[in-house]
Design a protein around this motif. Structure first.
Motif, PDB file in Angstrom:
ATOM      1  N   VAL A   1       0.897  -1.154   0.000  1.00  0.00           N
ATOM      2  CA  VAL A   1       0.000   0.000   0.000  1.00  0.00           C
ATOM      3  C   VAL A   1       0.931   1.197   0.000  1.00  0.00           C
ATOM      4  N   CYS A   2       0.813   2.028  -1.032  1.00  0.00           N
ATOM      5  CA  CYS A   2       1.751   3.129  -1.217  1.00  0.00           C
ATOM      6  C   CYS A   2       1.016   4.450  -1.408  1.00  0.00           C
ATOM      7  N   LEU A   3       1.784   5.511  -1.246  1.00  0.00           N
ATOM      8  CA  LEU A   3       1.274   6.852  -1.467  1.00  0.00           C
ATOM      9  C   LEU A   3       2.139   7.496  -2.545  1.00  0.00           C
ATOM     10  N   LYS A   4       1.480   8.109  -3.520  1.00  0.00           N
ATOM     11  CA  LYS A   4       2.186   8.871  -4.547  1.00  0.00           C
ATOM     12  C   LYS A   4       1.215   9.904  -5.085  1.00  0.00           C
ATOM     13  N   ASP A   5       1.677  11.127  -5.211  1.00  0.00           N
ATOM     14  CA  ASP A   5       0.840  12.222  -5.709  1.00  0.00           C
ATOM     15  C   ASP A   5      -0.451  12.348  -4.911  1.00  0.00           C
ATOM     16  N   LYS A   6      -0.334  12.168  -3.600  1.00  0.00           N
ATOM     17  CA  LYS A   6      -1.455  12.294  -2.663  1.00  0.00           C
ATOM     18  C   LYS A   6      -2.577  11.290  -2.935  1.00  0.00           C
ATOM     19  N   LYS A   7      -2.260  10.207  -3.636  1.00  0.00           N
ATOM     20  CA  LYS A   7      -3.221   9.125  -3.894  1.00  0.00           C
ATOM     21  C   LYS A   7      -2.676   7.833  -3.291  1.00  0.00           C
ATOM     22  N   ILE A   8      -3.611   6.990  -2.829  1.00  0.00           N
ATOM     23  CA  ILE A   8      -3.231   5.678  -2.299  1.00  0.00           C
ATOM     24  C   ILE A   8      -3.226   4.663  -3.445  1.00  0.00           C
ATOM     25  N   HIS A   9      -2.237   3.788  -3.433  1.00  0.00           N
ATOM     26  CA  HIS A   9      -2.077   2.760  -4.465  1.00  0.00           C
ATOM     27  C   HIS A   9      -1.951   1.402  -3.800  1.00  0.00           C
ATOM     28  N   PHE A  10      -2.759   0.439  -4.250  1.00  0.00           N
ATOM     29  CA  PHE A  10      -2.676  -0.949  -3.791  1.00  0.00           C
ATOM     30  C   PHE A  10      -1.955  -1.733  -4.886  1.00  0.00           C
ATOM     31  N   ILE A  11      -0.915  -2.462  -4.521  1.00  0.00           N
ATOM     32  CA  ILE A  11      -0.168  -3.239  -5.512  1.00  0.00           C
ATOM     33  C   ILE A  11      -0.146  -4.711  -5.103  1.00  0.00           C
ATOM     34  N   ILE A  12      -0.660  -5.554  -5.990  1.00  0.00           N
ATOM     35  CA  ILE A  12      -0.658  -7.005  -5.813  1.00  0.00           C
ATOM     36  C   ILE A  12       0.602  -7.533  -6.500  1.00  0.00           C
ATOM     37  N   VAL A  13       1.380  -8.348  -5.798  1.00  0.00           N
ATOM     38  CA  VAL A  13       2.614  -8.905  -6.364  1.00  0.00           C
ATOM     39  C   VAL A  13       2.483 -10.423  -6.451  1.00  0.00           C
ATOM     40  N   ARG A  14       2.864 -10.965  -7.603  1.00  0.00           N
ATOM     41  CA  ARG A  14       2.869 -12.415  -7.782  1.00  0.00           C
ATOM     42  C   ARG A  14       4.139 -12.841  -8.493  1.00  0.00           C
ATOM     43  N   ALA A  15       4.776 -13.873  -7.955  1.00  0.00           N
ATOM     44  CA  ALA A  15       5.932 -14.500  -8.605  1.00  0.00           C
ATOM     45  C   ALA A  15       5.414 -15.700  -9.381  1.00  0.00           C
TER      46      ALA A  15
END
Length: 118
Positions: A42-56
């Motif tokens: 869960v990240c913040l960039k440009d005052k927006k929240i971003h959810f990132i799903i990671v799969r190997a």
């Protein structure tokens, strides 16, 4: 011969994606390294929240193909936070022989095209 476990492959993928996110200016709010606990970042960039799903995934799987049901579930959760959802697939292969498992402390090949907005 020390073959990387599914968990270790997941950690490796998270490391690759995490470094990519850092270079793109994402600020980490939360990191979850459990493969079945989503999203991983869960990240913040440009005052927006971003959810990132990671799969190997292992070669020859396509790292850009994702589970649509999983993505929809995460998107529904992200919408509650006005967050943008991304998928980051990382394909990994043994550098000497794509058909052999990845061994600890040996070279490997990465197929990663960055995060995909879903």
């Amino acid at each position: 011969m020390n073959v990387l476990s599914e968990q270790e492959l997941h950690y490796l993928a998270m490391n690759i994606v995490g470094k990519d996110l850092e270079t793109k200016g994402f600020e980490f709010l939360s990191v979850n390294s459990k493969p079945k606990k989503n999203p991983q970042f869960v990240c913040l960039k440009d005052k927006k929240i971003h959810f990132i799903i990671v799969r190997a995934v292992k070669y020859p799987e396509d790292p850009n193909l994702y589970d649509k049901n999983l993505v929809e579930k995460v998107k529904d959760h992200a919408n509650k936070f006005n967050a943008i959802t991304y998928y980051a697939g990382v394909a990994l292969a043994n550098a000497d022989d794509y058909n052999k498992p990845i061994i600890k402390n040996q070279k490997y090949i990465v197929d990663y095209h960055g995060i995909i907005k879903v």
